[in-house]
Design a protein around this motif. Structure first.
Motif: not given
Lengths: 191, 76
Positions: A1, A6-7, A10-11, A14, A33-34, A63-65, A89-90
């Motif tokens: 995505x 958001x990515x 998520x990192x 994680x 990390x990313x 994937x993120x979706x 999550x969001x």
């Protein structure tokens, strides 16, 4: 995505941090990390509406979706799965607003229209078309069965009561939720 | 967006007497951090962000966001 905010969030998750972390150290760790992750995997940004097709033709594997995109795709491709991660999550929320009186010349008509959109049958029509969950608690009775029982759609309509909003976890306009394990792991096939 | 529009004075309050169906909106959506008074918006639709995956290729179901970043194989 193609959502870098958001990515990165998520990192942060994680790497064990809050997605709203202001810690310089945690942000540095998540950033590193990313970078490392993107070096170790084939990684790309794609528009959210293209995700389902790319999964279907094996260009993407994971994937993120957005749930609505996947709920739609699952109707024609059962090989696409969707999970709400156990670490949270969001929720992306679409709202209707009223502009200030000087800008809104027929405010009452607008309010009538909003009321129409919130009729359970109307709300269900919107859900049946958009695959987005609706905020109206009466809407589900009017949903198409294929949507009502779809795993991706259910992840949004499982019932909000266990998903408490938290001011501390607000991330931009997205709302972050801690997801109870029973919801995060196996979406139920029952209503 | 709502927060910034409110700060700029561009949003007015809705008259909920004209929107009786609003009382059926889930409670969790009616006092959000960007407008605790919930006077200027009506929440309509929502969706979640999750992990989508190809069931035919992936052996294990992703469980956490860490799984999004885990290499599937040496070349993917």
């Amino acid at each position: 995505m193609d959502d870098s905010h958001l990515l990165f969030a998520a990192a942060l998750l994680a790497t064990g941090a809050s997605p709203s972390s202001n810690s310089e150290t945690q942000i540095k760790v998540a950033g590193d990390f990313l970078v490392t992750s993107t070096e170790q995997t084939k990684f790309e940004f794609v528009h959210h509406q293209a995700v389902a097709d790319l999964l279907q033709n094996h260009h993407l594997i994971v994937c993120m979706a957005l749930s609505s995109d996947i709920a739609r795709a699952v109707q024609s491709n059962p090989n696409i799965g969707f999970v709400v991660p156990a670490d949270g999550t969001w929720i992306s929320l679409d709202c209707i607003v009223a502009f200030a009186p000087n800008d809104a010349h027929q405010k009452e008509i607008g309010e009538d229209f909003i009321n129409f959109l919130l009729l359970p049958s109307g709300a269900a029509e919107i859900a049946n078309y958009s695959f987005k969950a609706n905020t109206d608690r009466r809407e589900r009775a009017f949903l198409e069965p294929a949507i009502k029982f779809d795993p991706a759609y259910q992840s949004t309509t499982y019932g909000l009561s266990p998903l408490r909003m938290s001011n501390q976890d607000q991330f931009q306009q997205q709302i972050f939720h801690q997801i109870p394990p029973e919801i995060a792991t196996e979406p139920s096939s029952s209503d | 967006m709502i927060e910034s529009l409110r700060a700029a004075g561009r949003l007015g309050d809705l008259n909920f007497q004209n929107i009786p169906n609003r009382k059926e909106v889930e409670d969790e959506f009616t006092a959000l951090p960007f407008d605790p008074s919930a006077s200027s918006y009506v929440p309509l639709t929502w969706r979640t962000v999750g992990i989508a995956y190809n069931v035919a290729i992936l052996d294990e179901t992703p469980r956490t966001w860490s799984d999004l970043f885990t290499p599937i194989s040496p070349d993917r």
